[in-house]
Design an enzyme around this catalytic site. Structure first.
Site, short mmCIF file in Angstrom:
data_model
loop_
_atom_site.label_atom_id
_atom_site.label_comp_id
_atom_site.label_asym_id
_atom_site.label_seq_id
_atom_site.Cartn_x
_atom_site.Cartn_y
_atom_site.Cartn_z
N GLU A 165 4.05 -73.21 -25.58
CA GLU A 165 3.00 -73.20 -24.55
C GLU A 165 1.95 -74.29 -24.80
O GLU A 165 0.75 -74.03 -24.78
CB GLU A 165 2.33 -71.83 -24.49
CG GLU A 165 3.30 -70.70 -24.20
CD GLU A 165 2.62 -69.34 -24.09
OE1 GLU A 165 1.52 -69.17 -24.68
OE2 GLU A 165 3.16 -68.45 -23.41
N GLU B 169 9.63 -65.29 -23.03
CA GLU B 169 8.86 -64.14 -23.48
C GLU B 169 8.56 -63.25 -22.28
O GLU B 169 8.09 -63.72 -21.25
CB GLU B 169 7.53 -64.56 -24.12
CG GLU B 169 7.67 -65.40 -25.38
CD GLU B 169 6.31 -65.84 -25.94
OE1 GLU B 169 5.29 -65.22 -25.58
OE2 GLU B 169 6.28 -66.81 -26.72
#
Length: 485
Positions: A121, A268
């Site tokens: 990220e 995720e």
């Protein structure tokens, strides 16, 4: 009450002789930010017992990676964000990383490495562009190194992204209006076209729970998969949950970037079980039951029907994670800190309520707790706040928050919980239960209601260190003996 729960759990495990294979498209995230990690070999046995054949890691630590050798479990290794600079600035660094962490394990009885996650990220808004200039060059260097090592045809580099890199306008919040964030749109277009040219997937992390956590007016049912919410209609397609809407917003963004058929992996997705009013096992079970059935049926999303690949977040609770995003951050695991399943679920996606197979061979510290000495407290009231703050700065006090599992404790109960959290983190060192004379060691379980006062496990990290130290000492002794012979 907790003893009864453990007996029920143990009984459930005893009647399960072997776990059915998990859904082909389901993997798990194995994070290791724990004060007392389990032995990786123990965790791998737990994965195999539950038929889980895909694992996503957050680094390439040899202790963890070596435990996966010979298992055929598909592995996604990772390069942390703070290493992106090294990987981007010098190709030799990337080449060496691939040699040490990929090629080394790439053998018949080795680790089944499928992907390398370059960063995690890196374009989050909160990072304020810190990795904007290093992530893409690092990605290209790692993929080049994989290619030159002769493994690039089957091991692909990618960059797991948070869903905040794309969105739809507030005044037109439907998937078809979505696009990559304006400040990184040009960069993301280059990245996705590069990934697509290499046959690498786009990895995205999607959290329906966060939609509920961040917006008090968010419709609760829209966070789940059981179709109870009012549908959103876009371009003739009906959306009954936020996951499908979010996923298809990405699909639209990829279309607008010129890669309409790019493969997507959900890196995720999960639901926490403590630390917030909506973080509990009831909601987690509802969420996972719906998600697993969805993946098993291969329905996909309205815009991208068919098979889907997802990695559940996460495997085990991590008591050392930052709580800056919220107290729930330490409670994403489908297993508790000691490898016990938290709620019944079915990894085959057939909706059968049964507990997963927990870890075996876990060793606990002695049955001791640290409690507030109420007699001493009457004389030292002014010292209590600073002692509690100190305890919670290291120990995990997140279950004490509003809506959490221990919110109903009395004032003395709250203090005892904080003291015990620190005491357990410090391996029950008696000095860690002093708190200027406010604490005392107890042998009676302090758990009550929904609130568990944990007894920590024996850290596998410490056991491994002790074994290494013992081996070193033995070697020194043997050498000394030889000198005097």
């Amino acid at each position: 009450m907790f003893q009864a729960r453990i007996v029920v759990w143990a009984t459930c495990i005893a009647v399960i002789s072997a776990a059915a294979a998990a859904i082909e498209g389901v993997g798990v995230n194995w994070g290791t930010l724990m004060s007392h990690p389990m032995d990786p070999a123990m965790v791998v046995r737990m994965l195999k017992a539950n038929g889980i054949n895909k694992v996503k890691l957050f680094d390439a630590d040899p202790w963890t990676v070596n435990a996966l050798a010979g298992t055929r479990i598909e592995v996604m290794l990772a390069i942390p964000n703070d290493h992106l600079g090294d990987m981007s600035s010098n190709y030799e660094n990337a080449k060496d990383w691939v040699k040490q962490n990929v090629v080394k394990h790439d053998r018949k009885d080795g680790v089944n490495i499928k992907y390398v996650a370059v960063g995690n990220e890196p374009f989050l808004r909160s990072y304020k562009g810190s990795f904007a200039s290093t992530a893409f060059p690092a990605l290209k260097n790692i993929q080049r190194a994989l290619d030159e090592a002769g493994v690039g045809d089957r091991i692909k580099a990618t960059i797991p992204q948070n869903a905040d890199i794309y969105s739809s306008p507030v005044n037109d919040s439907v998937p078809s209006a979505g696009n990559f964030r304006r400040d990184i749109r040009a960069l993301m277009t280059k990245i996705v076209r590069y990934l697509d040219s290499k046959g690498s997937p786009f990895v995205v992390n999607i959290y329906p729970y966060l939609s509920l956590y961040q917006d008090p007016n968010f419709p609760v049912d829209f966070a789940f998969f059981d179709g109870k919410s009012q549908p959103v209609v876009d371009e003739g397609l009906r959306y009954t949950n936020v996951f499908d809407a979010n996923y298809d917003t990405l699909v639209w963004s990829l279309r607008k970037a010129g890669v309409p058929n790019m493969k997507i992996l959900v890196g995720e997705i999960g639901w926490p079980t403590d630390g917030d009013k909506n973080a509990n096992t009831k909601h987690a079970k509802r969420f996972y039951d719906g998600l697993l059935k969805k993946v098993a049926k291969e329905v996909g999303t309205p815009l991208r029907p068919g098979k889907m690949e997802v990695y559940l977040f996460g495997l085990i609770d991590e008591d050392m994670k930052s709580v800056e995003p919220g107290n729930f951050e330490r409670h994403w695991g489908i297993f508790s800190y000691d490898g016990r399943p938290k709620f019944p679920t079915d990894f085959t996606g057939k909706g059968k309520d049964r507990y997963l197979v927990g870890a075996t061979g876990v060793r606990y510290l002695p049955k001791r707790w640290c409690a507030l000495d109420e007699t001493a407290a009457k004389k030292k009231l002014k010292m209590i706040p600073s002692s509690v703050n100190y305890a919670c700065s290291t120990g995990d006090c997140t279950p004490l928050g509003y809506g959490s599992s221990c919110q109903g404790l009395s004032l003395s109960g709250n203090i005892s919980y904080a003291f015990n959290a620190y005491f357990q983190t410090m391996d029950q060192d008696v000095r860690a239960c002093d708190f200027e004379g406010l604490g005392k060691v107890a042998t009676t379980n302090l758990s009550q209601g929904t609130c568990l006062f944990p007894v920590q496990i024996v850290s596998a990290g410490e056991r491994a260190a002790a074994m290494v130290a013992a081996a070193a000492a033995a070697a020194v002794a043997a050498a000394a003996a030889m000198v005097f012979v």
